[in-house]
Design an enzyme around this catalytic site. Structure first.
Site, PDB file in Angstrom:
ATOM      1  N   PHE A 203      49.734 -13.239   7.628  1.00  0.00           N
ATOM      2  CA  PHE A 203      50.623 -12.098   7.870  1.00  0.00           C
ATOM      3  C   PHE A 203      50.403 -11.508   9.270  1.00  0.00           C
ATOM      4  O   PHE A 203      49.259 -11.363   9.714  1.00  0.00           O
ATOM      5  CB  PHE A 203      50.339 -11.036   6.794  1.00  0.00           C
ATOM      6  CG  PHE A 203      51.192  -9.799   6.872  1.00  0.00           C
ATOM      7  CD1 PHE A 203      52.435  -9.767   6.245  1.00  0.00           C
ATOM      8  CD2 PHE A 203      50.744  -8.670   7.541  1.00  0.00           C
ATOM      9  CE1 PHE A 203      53.217  -8.620   6.298  1.00  0.00           C
ATOM     10  CE2 PHE A 203      51.522  -7.521   7.592  1.00  0.00           C
ATOM     11  CZ  PHE A 203      52.763  -7.503   6.969  1.00  0.00           C
TER      12      PHE A 203
ATOM     13  N   ASN B 190      46.718  -2.734   3.153  1.00  0.00           N
ATOM     14  CA  ASN B 190      48.155  -2.887   3.368  1.00  0.00           C
ATOM     15  C   ASN B 190      48.571  -4.011   2.422  1.00  0.00           C
ATOM     16  O   ASN B 190      48.543  -5.181   2.776  1.00  0.00           O
ATOM     17  CB  ASN B 190      48.446  -3.271   4.827  1.00  0.00           C
ATOM     18  CG  ASN B 190      49.910  -3.602   5.031  1.00  0.00           C
ATOM     19  OD1 ASN B 190      50.766  -3.232   4.232  1.00  0.00           O
ATOM     20  ND2 ASN B 190      50.209  -4.322   6.102  1.00  0.00           N
ATOM     21  N   PRO B 191      48.939  -3.637   1.186  1.00  0.00           N
ATOM     22  CA  PRO B 191      49.159  -4.664   0.159  1.00  0.00           C
ATOM     23  C   PRO B 191      50.547  -5.281   0.270  1.00  0.00           C
ATOM     24  O   PRO B 191      51.420  -4.743   0.956  1.00  0.00           O
ATOM     25  CB  PRO B 191      49.049  -3.858  -1.136  1.00  0.00           C
ATOM     26  CG  PRO B 191      49.521  -2.496  -0.759  1.00  0.00           C
ATOM     27  CD  PRO B 191      49.158  -2.274   0.687  1.00  0.00           C
TER      28      PRO B 191
HETATM   29  C1  LIG Z   1      50.776  -7.462   3.719  1.00  0.00           C
HETATM   30  S1  LIG Z   1      49.450  -8.583   3.999  1.00  0.00           S
HETATM   31  C2  LIG Z   1      48.392  -7.508   4.952  1.00  0.00           C
HETATM   32  C3  LIG Z   1      47.443  -8.214   5.876  1.00  0.00           C
HETATM   33  C4  LIG Z   1      46.651  -7.292   6.793  1.00  0.00           C
HETATM   34  N1  LIG Z   1      45.902  -6.307   6.046  1.00  0.00           N
HETATM   35  C5  LIG Z   1      47.571  -6.612   7.780  1.00  0.00           C
HETATM   36  O1  LIG Z   1      47.944  -5.452   7.585  1.00  0.00           O
HETATM   37  O2  LIG Z   1      47.928  -7.266   8.774  1.00  0.00           O
HETATM   38  C6  LIG Z   1      48.684  -8.636   2.399  1.00  0.00           C
HETATM   39  C7  LIG Z   1      47.441  -9.515   2.299  1.00  0.00           C
HETATM   40  O3  LIG Z   1      46.942  -9.420   0.958  1.00  0.00           O
HETATM   41  C8  LIG Z   1      46.452 -10.679   0.570  1.00  0.00           C
HETATM   42  N2  LIG Z   1      46.477 -10.725  -0.907  1.00  0.00           N
HETATM   43  C9  LIG Z   1      47.555 -10.780  -1.718  1.00  0.00           C
HETATM   44  N3  LIG Z   1      47.177 -10.763  -3.013  1.00  0.00           N
HETATM   45  C10 LIG Z   1      45.807 -10.700  -3.029  1.00  0.00           C
HETATM   46  C11 LIG Z   1      44.823 -10.662  -4.070  1.00  0.00           C
HETATM   47  N4  LIG Z   1      45.169 -10.675  -5.347  1.00  0.00           N
HETATM   48  N5  LIG Z   1      43.525 -10.600  -3.722  1.00  0.00           N
HETATM   49  C12 LIG Z   1      43.153 -10.584  -2.407  1.00  0.00           C
HETATM   50  N6  LIG Z   1      44.048 -10.620  -1.381  1.00  0.00           N
HETATM   51  C13 LIG Z   1      45.360 -10.672  -1.680  1.00  0.00           C
HETATM   52  C14 LIG Z   1      47.402 -11.676   1.222  1.00  0.00           C
HETATM   53  O4  LIG Z   1      46.815 -12.953   1.346  1.00  0.00           O
HETATM   54  C15 LIG Z   1      47.670 -10.987   2.569  1.00  0.00           C
HETATM   55  O5  LIG Z   1      46.772 -11.437   3.559  1.00  0.00           O
END
Ligand SMILES: C[S@@+](CC[C@H](N)C(=O)[O-])C[C@H]1O[C@@H](n2cnc3c(N)ncnc32)[C@H](O)[C@@H]1O
Length: 280
Positions: free
Chosen positions: A91, A187-188
Site C-alpha cells: 500500500f 490505518n486499516p
Molecule cells: C491501508 S493499508 C495501510 C498501510 C500503512 N499503515 C500505511 O498507512 O501506509 C492496511 C495494511 O493492513 C494490512 N492488513 C490487512 N489485514 C491485516 C490483518 N488481519 N493483520 C495484519 N495486517 C493486516 C495490509 O497488509 C496492509 O498493509
C-alpha cells in the site's frame, strides 16, 4: 532532444491517456531519470538528454500511461518529510495519514510501547520512532510489506531495539503476545467492497487486502477495537483512520467497546479521518 521539449512531449502523452496532473507527473519521472531535483529541470530546459535517458523516460511514461501509480515507478514516497521505499504489492502511504501520526506524536510520552497494526511499508510506525523515543512494533500479515518495512527501518538508521517487526495476522498476534502497549495505531483497510468500481485506476493497482474492509468497510475496525482493547494498557490510546461516512458507526463501536472517545479529527478535505480514543 532538449529537456524542455521532451517534458512537453511527455506531458501531452500522459494527458492523452487521462492521467491527472500530467505536467507534474512528467516532471517527477524525468527528474527521477536524470537523478536531479525538479527545479533543476527548469534551470536547464535547453540541456540535451541522452538517448538512453530518453528511452528510460519513455518506458516510465508508458507505465504511467497505463495508470501504474507514480510511486511504484519511482520507488519512493515522501511521508511526514521522510523518504520511504515503496513497490508494487504494498500500500502507498497517503498524505491524510500524516494527521494520524501528528495526533499520535502529541500523546507519546517517553518510550511508550506502540503497536502499528497493518504497517505496510512502515510509514506510520517508523515516523513515530523517528520523531520520538517510542518503542515501536510494526505488524503486518503481508510478507512483502514486512520485508519492505524492514528495509525502510534500516534506511532510516533506526535500531532493531527501538523498532521490532512482526509478520502475523493481527488476531493471532493478539492471542500470542504477552506485551501490553501504551498505544495502538492503525490505518486499516476500511473501504466498503461495493466501492471498488468507483476507485481511480491507480488505487485498483494496490493489493485488495490493503483496501477493503468487508461490506460496510468496518470489518477490520471491529477487531481492532475489540482485540486491541485486550493488549492495551489501562489508559492507553487507540488511534486509527476511518473513511467517509464512518464516524457515527465507529463512535458507537468504540464507546460500546470500553473506550473514551477523545477526538475525531478532520482531514484537509473536511472528512472525519482520525479517531482518537483511550482505554477506560
Ligand atoms: C491501508 S493499508 C495501510 C498501510 C500503512 N499503515 C500505511 O498507512 O501506509 C492496511 C495494511 O493492513 C494490512 N492488513 C490487512 N489485514 C491485516 C490483518 N488481519 N493483520 C495484519 N495486517 C493486516 C495490509 O497488509 C496492509 O498493509
Amino acid at each position: 532532444m532538449q529537456i524542455g521539449e521532451i517534458l512537453r512531449w511527455g506531458c501531452d502523452y500522459l494527458r492523452d491517456r487521462g492521467v491527472t496532473e500530467p505536467r507534474l507527473n512528467a516532471e517527477i519521472l524525468l527528474a527521477h531519470v536524470l537523478n536531479v531535483k525538479r527545479l533543476s529541470l527548469y534551470l536547464n530546459l535547453k540541456d540535451r538528454v541522452s538517448t538512453r535517458e530518453a528511452e528510460l523516460f519513455q518506458r516510465f511514461l508508458f507505465r504511467r500511461g497505463k495508470r501504474e501509480p507514480l510511486q511504484y515507478i519511482i520507488g519512493e514516497v515522501i511521508f511526514s518529510r521522510l523518504s520511504f521505499r515503496i513497490r508494487k504489492g504494498v500500500f502507498i502511504p497517503r498524505p491524510e495519514t500524516e494527521f494520524l501520526v501528528r495526533e499520535a506524536l502529541q500523546r507519546i510520552v517517553g518510550d511508550t510501547k506502540v503497536l502499528d497494526v497493518g504497517t505496510g511499508c512502515g510509514a506510520i510506525g517508523l515516523t513515530l520512532a523517528w520523531f520520538s523515543n517510542a518503542e515501536v512494533t510494526l505488524l503486518d500479515k503481508s510478507k512483502p510489506a514486512v520485508r519492505l518495512a524492514e528495509e525502510n527501518r534500516k534506511n532510516l538508521g533506526l535500531s532493531s531495539r527501538q523498532v521490532k517487526l512482526a509478520g502475523a495476522d493481527f488476531l493471532s498476534f493478539v492471542d500470542r503476545t504477552k506485551s501490553r502497549f501504551g498505544m495502538i495505531i492503525s490505518n486499516p483497510p476500511y473501504i466498503p467492497v461495493s466501492e471498488i468500481e468507483r476507485l481511480p485506476e491507480e488505487v485498483k493497482r494496490e493489493p485488495k487486502g490493503t483496501l477493503f474492509g468487508g461490506p460496510d468497510g468496518l470489518r477490520f475496525i471491529r477487531s481492532l477495537i475489540s482485540e486491541g482493547y485486550r493488549i492495551l494498557s489501562a489508559g492507553g490510546h487507540l488511534i486509527f483512520e476511518i473513511g467517509y461516512g464512518q464516524k457515527k458507526a465507529v463512535t458507537d463501536l468504540v464507546t460500546r467497546g470500553g473506550f473514551i472517545l477523545e477526538a475525531i479529527i478532520k482531514d484537509l478535505a473536511g472528512i472525519d479521518r482520525v479517531v482518537v480514543c483511550r482505554k477506560n
